[in-house]
Motif scaffolding. Structure first.
Motif, short mmCIF file in Angstrom:
data_model
loop_
_atom_site.label_atom_id
_atom_site.label_comp_id
_atom_site.label_asym_id
_atom_site.label_seq_id
_atom_site.Cartn_x
_atom_site.Cartn_y
_atom_site.Cartn_z
N ASP A 1 7.62 17.50 -7.41
CA ASP A 1 7.96 16.07 -7.35
C ASP A 1 8.51 15.63 -8.70
O ASP A 1 8.75 16.46 -9.57
CB ASP A 1 6.78 15.22 -6.86
N THR A 2 8.69 14.32 -8.86
CA THR A 2 9.32 13.84 -10.09
C THR A 2 8.44 14.10 -11.31
O THR A 2 8.90 14.01 -12.44
CB THR A 2 9.62 12.34 -9.99
N TYR A 3 7.15 14.40 -11.10
CA TYR A 3 6.25 14.67 -12.22
C TYR A 3 6.11 16.16 -12.49
O TYR A 3 5.29 16.59 -13.27
CB TYR A 3 4.87 14.06 -11.96
N GLY A 4 6.88 16.98 -11.78
CA GLY A 4 6.81 18.42 -12.02
C GLY A 4 6.37 19.19 -10.80
O GLY A 4 6.53 18.72 -9.67
N SER A 5 5.77 20.33 -11.05
CA SER A 5 5.44 21.27 -9.99
C SER A 5 3.92 21.36 -9.86
O SER A 5 3.23 21.53 -10.85
CB SER A 5 6.09 22.58 -10.42
N HIS A 6 3.40 21.21 -8.65
CA HIS A 6 1.95 21.17 -8.43
C HIS A 6 1.55 22.33 -7.54
O HIS A 6 2.07 22.47 -6.44
CB HIS A 6 1.54 19.85 -7.79
N SER A 7 0.59 23.11 -8.00
CA SER A 7 0.14 24.28 -7.26
C SER A 7 -1.20 23.96 -6.60
O SER A 7 -2.11 23.48 -7.25
CB SER A 7 0.00 25.42 -8.27
N VAL A 8 -1.29 24.22 -5.29
CA VAL A 8 -2.47 23.78 -4.54
C VAL A 8 -3.09 24.94 -3.77
O VAL A 8 -2.39 25.65 -3.03
CB VAL A 8 -2.05 22.68 -3.51
N LYS A 9 -4.39 25.13 -3.96
CA LYS A 9 -5.17 26.06 -3.13
C LYS A 9 -6.55 25.43 -2.97
O LYS A 9 -7.24 25.21 -3.97
CB LYS A 9 -5.26 27.43 -3.80
N LEU A 10 -6.93 25.10 -1.77
CA LEU A 10 -8.13 24.29 -1.56
C LEU A 10 -9.20 25.04 -0.77
O LEU A 10 -8.91 26.02 -0.08
CB LEU A 10 -7.75 23.01 -0.80
N PRO A 11 -10.44 24.55 -0.86
CA PRO A 11 -11.52 25.13 -0.04
C PRO A 11 -11.23 24.98 1.46
O PRO A 11 -10.50 24.06 1.86
CB PRO A 11 -12.74 24.28 -0.42
N ALA A 12 -11.80 25.85 2.26
CA ALA A 12 -11.64 25.78 3.72
C ALA A 12 -12.14 24.42 4.21
O ALA A 12 -13.22 23.97 3.81
CB ALA A 12 -12.41 26.91 4.39
N GLY A 13 -11.35 23.78 5.05
CA GLY A 13 -11.72 22.46 5.58
C GLY A 13 -11.09 21.31 4.83
O GLY A 13 -11.10 20.17 5.30
N ASP A 14 -10.54 21.58 3.63
CA ASP A 14 -9.90 20.52 2.83
C ASP A 14 -8.40 20.48 3.12
O ASP A 14 -7.80 21.48 3.53
CB ASP A 14 -10.09 20.78 1.33
N MET A 15 -7.79 19.33 2.83
CA MET A 15 -6.39 19.12 3.17
C MET A 15 -5.64 18.47 2.01
O MET A 15 -6.22 17.68 1.26
CB MET A 15 -6.34 18.20 4.40
N ILE A 16 -4.37 18.80 1.89
CA ILE A 16 -3.50 18.11 0.94
C ILE A 16 -2.42 17.39 1.74
O ILE A 16 -1.88 17.93 2.70
CB ILE A 16 -2.88 19.11 -0.09
N LEU B 1 0.30 26.74 -2.31
CA LEU B 1 1.34 25.79 -1.91
C LEU B 1 1.83 25.12 -3.19
O LEU B 1 1.03 24.55 -3.93
CB LEU B 1 0.76 24.74 -0.96
N VAL B 2 3.12 25.22 -3.45
CA VAL B 2 3.68 24.62 -4.68
C VAL B 2 4.62 23.50 -4.28
O VAL B 2 5.58 23.73 -3.55
CB VAL B 2 4.40 25.67 -5.54
N VAL B 3 4.31 22.29 -4.72
CA VAL B 3 5.09 21.10 -4.35
C VAL B 3 5.75 20.57 -5.61
O VAL B 3 5.11 20.38 -6.63
CB VAL B 3 4.17 20.02 -3.73
N ALA C 1 6.97 14.33 2.60
CA ALA C 1 7.75 15.36 3.29
C ALA C 1 9.13 15.52 2.65
O ALA C 1 9.85 16.48 2.94
CB ALA C 1 7.87 15.03 4.77
N THR C 2 9.49 14.60 1.78
CA THR C 2 10.78 14.68 1.08
C THR C 2 10.75 15.72 -0.05
O THR C 2 11.79 16.06 -0.60
CB THR C 2 11.10 13.32 0.45
N SER C 3 9.55 16.23 -0.40
CA SER C 3 9.44 17.13 -1.55
C SER C 3 9.90 18.54 -1.21
O SER C 3 9.59 19.08 -0.15
CB SER C 3 8.00 17.25 -2.05
N LEU C 4 10.55 19.17 -2.17
CA LEU C 4 10.84 20.60 -2.10
C LEU C 4 9.51 21.32 -2.30
O LEU C 4 8.74 20.96 -3.19
CB LEU C 4 11.82 20.94 -3.22
#
Ligand code: NI
Length: 226
Positions: free
Chosen positions: A136-151, A132-134, A155-158
């Motif tokens: 925001d004003t600080y740049g681009s954040h790539s997210v892949k988390l362990p099962a059971g974890d949440m980010i 998941l790549v979000v 909702a305004t972010s591309l």
């Protein structure tokens, strides 16, 4: 503000999700997409309102209700019933912004989507790609988390999900209308809450714990929409 909320679901709950999903009938994910996002969305979803989606959705809602970090970061007014999606190899979801207003199926109610959440049901070893790549004003954040974890993220972010190159990526996703519409205020309250928690832990007898807690609640009282 993006917040990683670890261990929203227990390993047993994750296993239950997977068992239910293995037998479920999946449909094209475009059923819940808006006009723009439908053009870039290529994934599968559990149909809303089926017994499977309802059982798992209730499990997620129940876990959120007991999660202090979620409560503090999101200050929820209304959580949309959680949805579930699956990306198999080759699937992806291109850049989009989530719809701003959503009707809650089967009810006359609508929510404003202030905060988006992705709860990972697959573990990082189950698939390649699928970050998941979000933006925001600080740049681009790539997210892949362990099962059971949440980010959780505004909702305004591309954002987009990169193509899956191996395996399947299963997640729950949903939106929340926050009592605090403004992202900066929400983020400020979260930082303050976290600082008060640390102070109360390290110096429980300090008079500032009560004073700062009172400021926190009086700000919340000023800003909260009910
Ligand atoms: Ni989205």
């Amino acid at each position: 503000m993006m917040v990683h909320i670890p261990k929203v679901l227990t390993p047993e709950q994750v296993a239950r999700c997977r068992a239910v999903m293995e037998k479920a009938a999946w449909v094209d994910g475009r059923v819940t997409a808006g006009h723009q996002s439908a053009q870039v969305k290529n994934n599968l979803q559990l149909p809303e309102g089926t017994p499977e989606a309802r059982e798992l959705g209730d499990m997620v809602l129940d876990a959120l209700g007991r999660n202090n970090l979620f409560m503090s970061a999101v200050l929820p007014k209304q959580v949309f019933p959680p949805l579930f999606n699956r990306y198999d190899a080759g699937m992806t979801f291109g850049a989009h912004v989530d719809n701003s207003i959503r009707g809650i199926p089967g009810t006359p109610f609508r929510i404003r989507t202030d905060v988006s959440s992705t709860l990972f049901i697959s573990g990082p070893d189950d698939y390649d790609g699928g970050e998941l790549v979000v933006e925001d004003t600080y740049g681009s954040h790539s997210v892949k988390l362990p099962a059971g974890d949440m980010i959780v993220y505004p909702a305004t972010s591309l954002h987009h999900v990169t193509p899956i190159t191996r395996g399947s990526r299963i997640a729950s996703f949903f939106w929340t209308q926050s009592m605090i519409r403004d992202e900066n205020r929400r983020s400020l309250l979260f930082d303050m809450d976290m600082a008060i928690i640390k102070l109360a832990r390290d110096h429980p007898e300090h008079a500032s714990v009560v004073e700062l807690t009172s400021v926190y609640h009086n700000l919340l009282r000023q800003w909260a929409e009910m």
